[in-house]
Design an enzyme around this catalytic site. Structure first.
Site, PDB file in Angstrom:
ATOM      1  N   TYR A  75       2.988 -20.113 104.278  1.00  0.00           N
ATOM      2  CA  TYR A  75       3.468 -18.727 104.345  1.00  0.00           C
ATOM      3  C   TYR A  75       2.663 -18.022 105.728  1.00  0.00           C
ATOM      4  O   TYR A  75       3.573 -17.548 106.526  1.00  0.00           O
ATOM      5  CB  TYR A  75       2.989 -17.897 103.280  1.00  0.00           C
ATOM      6  CG  TYR A  75       2.885 -16.461 103.585  1.00  0.00           C
ATOM      7  CD1 TYR A  75       3.935 -15.543 103.828  1.00  0.00           C
ATOM      8  CD2 TYR A  75       1.812 -15.594 103.893  1.00  0.00           C
ATOM      9  CE1 TYR A  75       4.196 -14.168 104.221  1.00  0.00           C
ATOM     10  CE2 TYR A  75       1.990 -14.265 104.202  1.00  0.00           C
ATOM     11  CZ  TYR A  75       3.008 -13.743 104.547  1.00  0.00           C
ATOM     12  OH  TYR A  75       2.962 -12.427 104.896  1.00  0.00           O
ATOM     13  N   GLU A 133      -2.852 -11.215 107.927  1.00  0.00           N
ATOM     14  CA  GLU A 133      -2.038 -12.004 106.885  1.00  0.00           C
ATOM     15  C   GLU A 133      -3.170 -12.499 105.928  1.00  0.00           C
ATOM     16  O   GLU A 133      -2.900 -12.936 104.720  1.00  0.00           O
ATOM     17  CB  GLU A 133      -1.092 -12.925 107.522  1.00  0.00           C
ATOM     18  CG  GLU A 133      -0.054 -12.471 108.333  1.00  0.00           C
ATOM     19  CD  GLU A 133       0.866 -11.770 107.468  1.00  0.00           C
ATOM     20  OE1 GLU A 133       0.899 -11.973 106.331  1.00  0.00           O
ATOM     21  OE2 GLU A 133       1.388 -10.845 108.115  1.00  0.00           O
ATOM     22  N   ASP A 166       6.905 -15.235 100.627  1.00  0.00           N
ATOM     23  CA  ASP A 166       5.749 -15.075  99.722  1.00  0.00           C
ATOM     24  C   ASP A 166       6.265 -14.610  98.588  1.00  0.00           C
ATOM     25  O   ASP A 166       7.520 -15.100  98.415  1.00  0.00           O
ATOM     26  CB  ASP A 166       4.765 -13.805 100.460  1.00  0.00           C
ATOM     27  CG  ASP A 166       5.740 -12.860 100.607  1.00  0.00           C
ATOM     28  OD1 ASP A 166       6.934 -13.087 100.522  1.00  0.00           O
ATOM     29  OD2 ASP A 166       4.930 -11.663 100.782  1.00  0.00           O
TER      30      ASP A 166
END
Length: 348
Positions: free
Chosen positions: A123, A40, A141
């Site tokens: 996020y 991520e 996102d």
DNA sequence: GAGCCGTGGTA
DNA sequence: TTACCAAGGCT
């Protein structure tokens, strides 16, 4: 709102499509929160195709949080070399160290605790929680904002941070409690391959739920108003060799642009001649100056116009200690793209 | 909240 | 070539 009433049908259409069409990505073969975390962070503002080789090398080099905790900054920067946004990897290591020290090596599973970790924003927190732990939390996102702005016809400016909560609330309304991981990833996958800036609506599995498509407004969404102006900076870089044939290199400051990376000495040019500016700024005298290359490098917010020169030192006695490196040593140090471009132009 | 922080792909 | 984009976060 009609889509809320059809929530189950929407979830099913989205999840069925995702299950059938999802790309086979390395981080989709694990539920290890540490690996999900790495992926991520790497994927922040970075394309999937770019990330894949970095991800593979990174988890091979640092297979556990303990391994990353014990790594030196030079090592982690080297693994990140070329990926950009270098504070990401420093923050990642800092966050991992905190997990090792504070949480006994167990990535926390609440938004509050995980958001407190360095480099983990709203996020990334939601992504780790939902993907690694299955917690039904939003992970909004750019993809999700584009997709939902169309499906729900949300015409608020997505460039304004305060409008994020509109999309976060929408996700919390729609998310699958049974499979939050797939739901969040499916929204992003849809945005990546179907609901792109130029959407391929005829292939869309949730076209029937999309208000923008129904009204023919998909091309006009999302609304994104802010646009940034670019700065231009003219720089002169000097590849300087000593008598032994080694090269003068310096490390950039620990914060700011390209922090901690290595480069040839550079000076910002105003009106003066490049050599004159360099000698004035550094107190060093140059000889045998020849032009190497000239090129522009575009950052997101700055454009560098770089004049690169090759030179030798006139007077080797300097007040400050100068550090010279061999070609092999230079190759081992973490460097930015502009520096690598200069190196390519050198006739060794 | 606006500006900072990289790089490579694409129209 | 220019401009914008691509799984954001920090200050």
């Amino acid at each position: 709102m009609q889509i809320i009433e059809q929530k189950k049908a929407f979830q099913q259409a989205l999840l069925s499509w995702y299950e059938a069409e999802k790309r086979d990505l390395p981080w989709r073969r694990t539920n290890n929160p540490y690996y999900i975390w790495i992926s991520e962070v790497m994927l922040q503002q970075t394309r999937v195709d770019t990330v894949i080789p970095y991800y593979e090398r990174f988890i091979e080099k640092f297979p556990t949080m303990q391994d990353l905790s014990e790594a030196k900054e030079e090592e982690i920067l080297k693994m990140w070399e070329g990926l950009g946004y270098y504070s990401r990897v420093r923050n990642l290591q800092s966050g991992v160290r905190e997990v090792v020290e504070t949480y006994g090596g167990e990535v926390p599973n609440t938004r509050e605790k995980i958001s407190a970790l360095k480099g983990v924003g709203p996020y990334t927190a939601g992504a780790i929680l939902s993907i690694a732990y299955g917690v039904p939390e939003h992970a909004v996102d750019g993809n999700v904002m584009r997709v939902l702005s169309r499906i729900l016809l949300i015409e608020e400016d997505i460039a304004l941070p305060r409008n994020r909560k509109i999309f976060e609330q929408a996700v919390m309304e729609l998310i699958s409690e049974e499979d939050a991981s797939s739901f969040n990833q499916a929204l992003m996958e849809l945005g990546a391959v179907i609901c792109t800036p130029n959407p391929r609506c005829l292939l869309c599995p949730v076209r029937d739920f999309c208000i923008a498509f129904e009204e023919g407004k998909q091309q006009q969404l999302p609304i994104k108003l802010k646009k940034q102006k670019k700065k231009y900076v003219s720089l002169a870089a000097f590849a300087i060799q000593n008598e032994e044939g080694k090269w003068l290199l310096q490390k950039r400051p620990g914060t700011g642009l390209l922090a901690g990376l290595w480069e040839f000495p550079m000076v910002e040019l105003q009106e003066l001649d490049a050599v004159e500016t360099f000698e004035k700024d550094t107190g060093l005298k140059l000889k045998k100056v020849t032009e190497l290359t000239r090129f522009s490098h575009l950052f997101s917010h700055i454009t560098w116009d770089i004049h690169a020169y090759r030179a030798q030192l006139e007077d080797v006695t300097s007040k400050e200690p100068l550090n010279f490196y061999t070609k092999e040593q230079i190759e081992a140090l973490p460097k930015s793209k502009p520096v690598m471009k200069i190196i390519e132009s050198i006739d060794w």
